[in-house]
Motif scaffolding. Structure first.
Motif, mmCIF file in Angstrom:
data_model
loop_
_atom_site.group_PDB
_atom_site.id
_atom_site.type_symbol
_atom_site.label_atom_id
_atom_site.label_comp_id
_atom_site.label_asym_id
_atom_site.label_seq_id
_atom_site.Cartn_x
_atom_site.Cartn_y
_atom_site.Cartn_z
ATOM 1 N N ARG A 13 0.815 -1.220 0.000
ATOM 2 C CA ARG A 13 0.000 0.000 0.000
ATOM 3 C C ARG A 13 0.848 1.269 0.000
ATOM 4 O O ARG A 13 0.331 2.346 -0.314
ATOM 5 C CB ARG A 13 -0.944 -0.005 1.204
ATOM 6 N N ARG A 14 2.110 1.166 0.332
ATOM 7 C CA ARG A 14 2.990 2.339 0.337
ATOM 8 C C ARG A 14 3.300 2.823 -1.081
ATOM 9 O O ARG A 14 3.682 3.977 -1.266
ATOM 10 C CB ARG A 14 4.297 2.029 1.068
ATOM 11 N N PHE A 15 3.183 1.945 -2.045
ATOM 12 C CA PHE A 15 3.501 2.303 -3.425
ATOM 13 C C PHE A 15 2.236 2.777 -4.137
ATOM 14 O O PHE A 15 1.200 2.100 -4.073
ATOM 15 C CB PHE A 15 4.078 1.103 -4.169
ATOM 16 N N PRO A 16 2.285 3.894 -4.855
ATOM 17 C CA PRO A 16 1.105 4.358 -5.592
ATOM 18 C C PRO A 16 0.580 3.335 -6.585
ATOM 19 O O PRO A 16 -0.622 3.265 -6.841
ATOM 20 C CB PRO A 16 1.605 5.624 -6.299
ATOM 21 N N HIS A 17 1.500 2.545 -7.169
ATOM 22 C CA HIS A 17 1.104 1.526 -8.142
ATOM 23 C C HIS A 17 1.537 0.153 -7.635
ATOM 24 O O HIS A 17 2.093 -0.653 -8.380
ATOM 25 C CB HIS A 17 1.718 1.836 -9.509
ATOM 26 N N GLY A 18 1.272 -0.089 -6.357
ATOM 27 C CA GLY A 18 1.672 -1.340 -5.744
ATOM 28 C C GLY A 18 0.543 -2.350 -5.683
ATOM 29 O O GLY A 18 -0.637 -1.992 -5.667
ATOM 30 N N ARG A 19 0.918 -3.607 -5.650
ATOM 31 C CA ARG A 19 -0.071 -4.676 -5.496
ATOM 32 C C ARG A 19 0.534 -5.778 -4.648
ATOM 33 O O ARG A 19 1.751 -6.002 -4.666
ATOM 34 C CB ARG A 19 -0.530 -5.149 -6.856
ATOM 35 N N PHE A 20 -0.308 -6.467 -3.900
ATOM 36 C CA PHE A 20 0.122 -7.534 -3.006
ATOM 37 C C PHE A 20 -0.264 -8.882 -3.595
ATOM 38 O O PHE A 20 -1.362 -9.042 -4.120
ATOM 39 C CB PHE A 20 -0.531 -7.369 -1.632
ATOM 40 N N GLU A 21 0.650 -9.834 -3.503
ATOM 41 C CA GLU A 21 0.396 -11.200 -3.955
ATOM 42 C C GLU A 21 0.797 -12.164 -2.840
ATOM 43 O O GLU A 21 1.878 -12.024 -2.260
ATOM 44 C CB GLU A 21 1.225 -11.527 -5.197
ATOM 45 N N LEU A 22 -0.048 -13.114 -2.539
ATOM 46 C CA LEU A 22 0.277 -14.165 -1.589
ATOM 47 C C LEU A 22 0.631 -15.425 -2.371
ATOM 48 O O LEU A 22 -0.125 -15.849 -3.246
ATOM 49 C CB LEU A 22 -0.911 -14.434 -0.666
ATOM 50 N N VAL A 23 1.784 -15.995 -2.077
ATOM 51 C CA VAL A 23 2.266 -17.173 -2.795
ATOM 52 C C VAL A 23 2.169 -18.383 -1.870
ATOM 53 O O VAL A 23 2.838 -18.437 -0.821
ATOM 54 C CB VAL A 23 3.710 -16.976 -3.290
ATOM 55 N N GLU A 24 1.355 -19.341 -2.229
ATOM 56 C CA GLU A 24 1.123 -20.519 -1.400
ATOM 57 C C GLU A 24 2.302 -21.493 -1.463
ATOM 58 O O GLU A 24 3.091 -21.484 -2.403
ATOM 59 C CB GLU A 24 -0.159 -21.233 -1.855
ATOM 60 N N ASN A 25 2.383 -22.330 -0.417
ATOM 61 C CA ASN A 25 3.376 -23.410 -0.352
ATOM 62 C C ASN A 25 4.806 -22.893 -0.469
ATOM 63 O O ASN A 25 5.651 -23.501 -1.126
ATOM 64 C CB ASN A 25 3.104 -24.457 -1.441
ATOM 65 N N ALA A 26 5.074 -21.760 0.166
ATOM 66 C CA ALA A 26 6.422 -21.190 0.138
ATOM 67 C C ALA A 26 6.732 -20.546 1.467
ATOM 68 O O ALA A 26 5.839 -20.028 2.150
ATOM 69 C CB ALA A 26 6.546 -20.162 -0.984
ATOM 70 N N ARG A 27 8.015 -20.583 1.819
ATOM 71 C CA ARG A 27 8.501 -19.887 3.009
ATOM 72 C C ARG A 27 9.344 -18.689 2.580
ATOM 73 O O ARG A 27 9.328 -18.290 1.424
ATOM 74 C CB ARG A 27 9.275 -20.864 3.906
ATOM 75 N N THR A 28 10.093 -18.132 3.508
ATOM 76 C CA THR A 28 10.750 -16.839 3.314
ATOM 77 C C THR A 28 11.577 -16.769 2.041
ATOM 78 O O THR A 28 11.493 -15.787 1.296
ATOM 79 C CB THR A 28 11.648 -16.529 4.530
ATOM 80 N N PHE A 29 12.394 -17.775 1.777
ATOM 81 C CA PHE A 29 13.213 -17.778 0.567
ATOM 82 C C PHE A 29 12.326 -18.225 -0.600
ATOM 83 O O PHE A 29 12.468 -19.305 -1.161
ATOM 84 C CB PHE A 29 14.419 -18.700 0.739
#
Length: 302
Positions: free
Chosen positions: A246-262
């Motif tokens: 949300r900090r980016f004017p043209h930002g978007r969030f994606e959640l990636v399943e079955n994954a950890r930090t790396f």
């Protein structure tokens, strides 16, 4: 140092304020630079780059973040602002422009600092699970960094050299099991006294004030931005990923399943897809963030 041939050919090291910086390059097209995090190196991107190299110029540096081959010079500044500036030095040394920057873990925090400095060479950014806001260091590393500052660094290093501790760390950051040569490229650094000394300097320098200050200035970056968070990430809070997008004017969030930090280890195909989506988006240009007014009392010096 990265060992995977999938990253392309080793190039002549770039001379920087932190000594020679090794990197690999593969492919042709628009420039994509990959920034790894702590306790790994460019090998993090070995399964992402081959998926992109037929249409992108992929550049993968090895930063001095704990799995590097060349120890940093004794006087090198290992604080976050200096390491962010080091990435900028690298981009400038290769005269890269219109860059898509892809980052993970601590590399994502450094990228935020670099954007906040007003780096004009970056046109698009993909941040995957990373330090942000008050999470620098991430939650489970705070006791270790406090111990380093209290003069207990040698004890922290001895603990980190235990095979069981290394494997516990790896299970926390990735579901994937590593090939032996990649395991060695990541984990051998802490067993070398000169690299362990760099790790201690890195750990002692982590402060949330850096990422908190950077977050206040990310709104001036007007290029496309994707923040992709690993659904199984135990290190970084998902709510921070959503806040970061949300900090980016043209930002978007994606959640990636079955994954950890790396995330590039567990979901390289999805990371490559997101790079393609990002580079297909029209670039609106980066703002001159460095010229934006700072909040009262805001400091950027370490």
């Amino acid at each position: 140092m990265a060992v995977s041939s999938a990253l392309g050919s080793p190039q002549a090291p770039v001379q920087t304020s932190h000594g020679p910086l090794d990197y690999r390059e593969r492919g042709r097209g628009g420039t994509v630079v990959f920034v790894h995090g702590a306790l790994c190196n460019g090998d993090l991107w070995r399964d992402v780059v081959p998926r992109l190299a037929d249409r992108h110029r992929c550049i993968v540096p090895d930063l001095p973040l704990g799995s590097h081959a060349r120890p940093a010079p004794a006087g090198a500044d290992m604080r976050p602002p200096a390491l962010a500036a080091l990435i900028g030095e690298f981009l400038a040394a290769l005269d890269l422009t219109d860059v898509t920057l892809v980052a993970n873990d601590y590399g994502g925090a450094l990228t935020q600092l670099l954007l906040a400095r007003g780096e004009q060479r970056i046109a698009r950014v993909l941040l995957t699970s990373c330090d942000s806001f008050g999470q620098l260091p991430p939650r489970y590393l705070k006791p270790a960094t406090l111990a380093m500052r209290a003069g207990l660094g040698p004890a922290v290093v001895r603990l980190g050299r235990r095979e069981a501790v290394k494997r516990l760390f790896w299970r926390s950051v990735a579901h994937r099991r590593l090939e032996p040569e990649i395991w060695d490229s990541y984990m051998a650094g802490i067993d070398r006294p000169e690299i362990a000394a760099d790790i201690l300097r890195l750990g002692r320098a982590l402060r949330p004030r850096y990422t908190l200050a950077a977050a206040r200035r990310l709104g001036a970056f007007t290029g496309p931005a994707i923040v992709a968070w690993a659904a199984d990430d135990p290190w970084f809070a998902r709510r921070n990923g959503r806040r970061l997008a949300r900090r980016f004017p043209h930002g978007r969030f994606e959640l990636v399943e079955n994954a950890r930090t790396f995330l590039p280890e567990d979901a390289p195909g999805r990371v490559a897809e997101l790079v393609d989506e990002l580079t297909a988006a029209p670039a609106s240009g980066t703002a001159r963030i460095a010229d934006a007014p700072r909040a009262a009392g805001e400091r950027w010096a370490a």
